[in-house]
Structures are given as structure tokens and as C-alpha cells.
Design an enzyme around this catalytic site. Structure first.
Site, PDB file in Angstrom:
ATOM      1  N   SER A 257       0.670  -1.244   0.016  1.00 40.68           N
ATOM      2  CA  SER A 257       0.079   0.146  -0.082  1.00 40.68           C
ATOM      3  C   SER A 257       0.999   1.200   0.018  1.00 40.68           C
ATOM      4  O   SER A 257       1.906   1.202   0.336  1.00 40.68           O
ATOM      5  CB  SER A 257      -0.904   0.029   1.020  1.00 40.68           C
ATOM      6  OG  SER A 257      -0.126   0.421   2.434  1.00 40.68           O
ATOM      7  N   LYS A 258       0.039   2.357  -0.362  1.00 44.61           N
ATOM      8  CA  LYS A 258       0.988   3.570  -0.257  1.00 44.61           C
ATOM      9  C   LYS A 258       0.972   4.164   1.074  1.00 44.61           C
ATOM     10  O   LYS A 258       1.949   5.078   1.291  1.00 44.61           O
ATOM     11  CB  LYS A 258       0.084   4.635  -0.968  1.00 44.61           C
ATOM     12  CG  LYS A 258      -0.146   4.205  -2.427  1.00 44.61           C
ATOM     13  CD  LYS A 258       0.843   4.947  -3.319  1.00 44.61           C
ATOM     14  CE  LYS A 258       0.876   4.566  -4.868  1.00 44.61           C
ATOM     15  NZ  LYS A 258       1.708   4.849  -5.549  1.00 44.61           N
TER      16      LYS A 258
END
Ligand code: GLU
Length: 498
Positions: A257-258
Site C-alpha cells: 500500500s501507499k
């Protein structure tokens, strides 16, 4: 066989801090270029003004440099094919968009955002499998459309995709990929604000910058057929293309994920390169580790120098399978690289971590501490927690029960520690070797196990049981501080003696 005419690029959009997945893409491009003695280009794709983050550029340059990925053309170094910021190349994209309209490969579209939103909604309601633009403006009379543009009406430019048939491209990692053209809509090339979309700018620049190989993230694979058509429409040859395997989170289930995630032990796993740096991963370790996220030399070799990786790197050995990001493996590898550093070098690298932790320290002291902790660290950010007791005059309060070794009580511990104090007050010189001989001799003379004697001494000077090797620690602390801490420990024991 090397191909020195290879030209590859890393083309990030500066929308936030550099993600480790982006760094992996940069690394593979760089490795490919260096392997062939070719050219590595850094191009800044900054045409999305809404998502533009002014701090992202310095973060990017700094982190690429941190890993040692130097670029031959790009920001701050320039080159023959600049400018390397897309925002400085708008006239080029506009020219090619106009050319495409004139050659009949593209058209002006005047559909309002409201119409497009409505269209999408209707398509969703009808549960159509393919959502996309319905080519409403494709049939407009070109002369009439040109007049509307001249009159200042808001418009975009769209590519005319073939309405039937198929588009095939060859991916160097995945082989031939074919899609039905009926699944592709007429993609926007130029937006209503005159800015190009990613597609147009990317294709125009790859061509004008003479890119020979595109190695890019897997997420772009679905755009490739449209890029193929765009190259055809422009009459240009498309560079060779390869899509790098997606980087998954440690579970191997989701995309990395970011945002930061909480690990099982409550640990925050970094995903942005700057956070890996702050955690004390060495660039050498990161380089080695990242090279193996999707590429391998054989089925077992893991530790390789930079030069070996450059020499061995090939697209053939990039796997199409998703690659999970294994933090444990990274930690392990980082520990190996930390242990391989010269003490001086490690001291230099530790300084900022100790300073950030608020320790008033100097390089000489850190150099003396390094041998005590070098074997024990997987990340440099562990250092402050390992050595904090060197940097305080007085230890923070600790549980006096820790001073009592197995099979003894408080008064027993008091006796041992008192004896140890006597020896430590006398030993000369106050060095690791003499301290070890003296304390071992004392244990023997008193008929106790060394552990029974060392535990109270260790806790007295460090405030905890798990600590760096004792004798070196005593030497670095120095006689005065050692005795002072032992006196305090003796008082603590006294207070709990029955
Ligand atoms: N600007 C795109 C990105 O941010 C580049 C993708 C490509 O390499 O073509 O990932």
C-alpha cells in the site's frame, strides 16, 4: 552481448514521496543501462497539476542518489534530449495532438464532464462489461469541430482506436499479449486545459528521447495496447517493452500500500524510501535486496555486490510472478551488511541516529561503542535503544529485582556486587582484558558461576539484563561512572534486603 545504445528511463510523477516499488522500477532500469553500458534517463512526468507535490522532486532526487542510481540525462545534469520535465514540453505535445487530428487519427471531443459522468452512470446501471467513452464526437465533421475549437469551445483531443480487430504487443517478460480492440475506448491525449495526458506525453517523450526499452510497473500493462495504436498513428516504431512484476505486501496478498502498515509486532513497516532510510537500512543492503524483488541470478545466490548485480542483470531473469516484499529478509540482509562495515564507517553512519535520539555524543565515543553493538543490529535505528546507558549520567529507574541472579536473594546479590565493586575499584588499567580476568577470577575465588556475578554488575551499569558485552561496556563507561552506578545498585539492594 551488451548493447551500448540502450536508452532507458525512469519516469516518475512527482505526486508524493518515492515509494519503494518506484525505487525498484528505477533500479531495474538503471541496472539494465549499466549492464549494457547504455544510458539511464530520469524524466519527470509532472503534467498532472492537481496531484503535483512540490516536495516530491527533492525527495526523489535525494533517494535515487542515496541508492547510488545516478542518471546520465535528466534534472540537474541535462542532456541532449531535454527538457526532462514534461511541464516544460507542453508545446511539443500540443503539436503532436494537432498533427494527429489533422492526419485523421485523433479528433476533438466537446463532451462535458457532466455528460461523461452521466454516461458512466448509465453504463454502470446497465451493468455493461466495458465502461468507456461512447465516441459521441468521433463522427463530427472535422471542419466544424475545428471551427468550434477556434471559437474557444472547451474540448479534449481523443485518439481514434480501431473499432474492430485486435492489438498485440510483445512483452519481454510476459510474451505476446493480445486484446480485442472492442474493449478499448478512445483515449484522451490532450486535456481541456491544454495539458497532455500521461499517454500522449509518455509516448511522445519515449520517442523523442530515443528510448529503446521501456521497463515499467505492471500497473501500466493495460495501457500498452493503446500506446501501440498511438505509436502507429504517429508513424513511430515502439520501443521494446517489459512490465515488471508487481510488488506485494509481506503477506503476498495485497499490493504494497501507499501508506504505512502496522506489522504483527506493532512495528510500522516503511513503504516510502525516506522511511527506509530513517529506519537505518543501508543503501548497499537495500540495493542488493531490491534487485531480488522480481529478479534473480540463480535459484540460491542472494548476497551480491553492486558490481556483480550489474554484471549479472538481465531481463530474461525477471519473473512475471508478483514478488512479495519480505521485511524479515531485508532485516537479515541489512544485518549482514552492517556487520561487514568497517568500524569507522559504521560509526559515521550511526552518528545521525544517535544525535536524533538526543544523545550528546562525539565520534570517538561512538567508535569505541561500535564493536560492542555491530553484531547485534539489523537496523541502525536500533542503536539508540542498545546504547542509551552510555549517554546518561544517571540511569533511569529500574527494578532492583533485576540485580538478583538466579538462586540468590537480595543480600546474596549485595555481597557479590560489593565484592565486584572492590575489584573494579582496583583493576588497572581499566580495560576489557584486565576487567575480564579480574571478574572471572573473583567468580572463581567466590565459588559462584560467572553468570551469577556478571548479572548484577551488568544490571547495575546498564539498567537491564540484555545489553552489549560486559567488559567492553565497562571499559567505555570508565571506572568513575561504573563505581557510581554500582553504589546506587548496592543501595537499591539494601532497600529490599530482608
Ligand atoms: N509517470 C508514470 C508513473 O508515474 C510513468 C509510467 C511509465 O513508466 O511509463 O509511473
Amino acid at each position: 552481448m551488451t548493447q551500448p545504445n540502450v536508452r532507458v528511463r525512469f519516469a516518475p510523477s512527482p505526486t508524493g514521496p518515492l515509494h519503494v516499488g518506484g525505487l525498484r522500477s528505477a533500479l531495474f532500469n538503471w541496472l539494465f543501462a549499466r549492464h549494457h553500458g547504455g544510458t539511464f534517463i530520469l524524466r519527470i512526468e509532472d503534467t498532472d497539476r492537481k496531484r503535483y507535490d512540490p516536495e516530491a522532486l527533492s525527495d526523489l532526487l535525494e533517494n535515487l542518489r542515496w541508492l547510488g542510481l545516478d542518471w546520465d540525462e535528466g534534472p540537474e545534469v541535462d542532456g541532449d534530449y531535454g527538457p526532462y520535465f514534461q511541464s516544460e514540453r507542453l508545446d511539443l505535445y500540443q503539436k503532436y495532438a494537432r498533427d494527429l487530428v489533422e492526419s485523421g487519427h485523433a479528433y476533438y471531443c466537446f463532451c462535458s464532464p457532466e455528460r461523461l459522468a452521466r454516461l458512466r452512470q448509465e453504463q454502470q446501471q446497465r451493468k455493461e462489461s466495458i465502461l468507456g467513452y461512447d465516441r459521441h464526437c468521433r463522427g463530427l465533421d472535422p471542419a466544424e469541430a475545428a471551427d468550434r475549437v477556434a471559437a474557444g469551445e472547451a474540448h479534449v483531443v481523443r485518439l481514434k482506436m480501431p473499432l474492430d480487430g485486435q492489438t498485440t504487443f510483445h512483452d519481454l517478460i510476459r510474451g505476446d499479449i493480445t486484446v480485442d480492440n472492442s474493449t478499448q475506448d478512445d483515449l484522451i491525449l490532450l486535456k481541456s486545459d491544454g495539458y497532455p495526458t500521461y499517454h500522449l506525453a509518455n509516448v511522445v517523450d519515449d520517442h523523442l528521447m530515443r528510448i529503446t526499452h521501456i521497463l515499467r510497473a505492471d500497473e501500466w500493462i493495460s495501457t500498452a495496447p493503446r500506446h501501440v495504436q498511438l505509436y502507429r498513428a504517429l508513424g513511430w516504431e515502439m520501443p521494446a517493452i517489459a512490465h515488471l512484476p508487481v510488488v506485494l505486501d509481506p503477506s503476498g496478498k495485497g499490493k504494497m500500500s501507499k501508506r504505512k502498515k502496522l506489522g504483527p509486532g506493532g512495528r510500522e513497516f516503511p513503504v516510502h524510501v525516506r522511511d527506509f532510510r530513517a529506519a537505518g537500512y543501508l543503501p548497499e543492503a537495500m540495493f542488493n535486496f531490491l534487485a531480488l524483488v522480481g529478479w534473480s541470478y540463480d535459484d540460491h545466490t542472494e548476497l551480491m555486490t553492486r558490481e556483480e548485480i550489474i554484471e549479472r542483470f538481465s531481463i530474461e531473469r525477471i519473473t512475471p510472478a508478483p514478488a512479495a516484499f519480505n521485511y524479515d529478509k531485508l532485516d537479515h540482509m541489512n544485518g549482514v551488511y552492517i556487520r561487514g562495515l568497517a568500524a569507522d564507517d559504521l560509526a559515521d553512519r550511526l552518528m545521525p541516529f544517535l544525535e536524533r535520539a538526543g544523545f550528546a555524543t562525539d565520534r570517538e565515543t561512538v567508535k569505541r561503542i561500535v564493536p560492542l553493538i555491530q553484531e547485534r543490529m539489523k537496523r541502525l535505528d536500533e542503536a539508540p535503544g542498545l546504547v542509551d546507558f552510555f549517554f546518561v549520567e544517571e540511569l533511569p529507574d529500574y527494578d532492583p529485582a533485576l540485580l538478583i541472579p538466579k538462586k540468590l536473594d537480595a543480600s546474596g546479590a549485595h555481597v557479590l556486587l560489593g565484592q565486584a565493586r572492590g575489584v573494579l575499584a582496583e583493576v588497572s588499567p581499566f580495560t576489557q582484558e584486565t576487567l575480564e580476568t579480574a571478574l572471572r577470577g573473583l567468580a572463581e575465588a567466590m565459588g559462584v558461576k560467572t553468570g551469577q556475578l556478571f548479572t548484577p554488575v551488568r544490571v547495575a551499569v546498564c539498567g537491564r539484563r540484555v545489553a552489549p558485552p560486559l567488559f567492553g561496556t565497562l571499559e567505555v563507561l570508565g571506572r568513575e561512572r561504573v563505581l557510581k552506578r554500582i553504589d546506587l545498585a548496592l543501595e537499591k539492594l539494601k532497600a529490599i534486603e530482608r
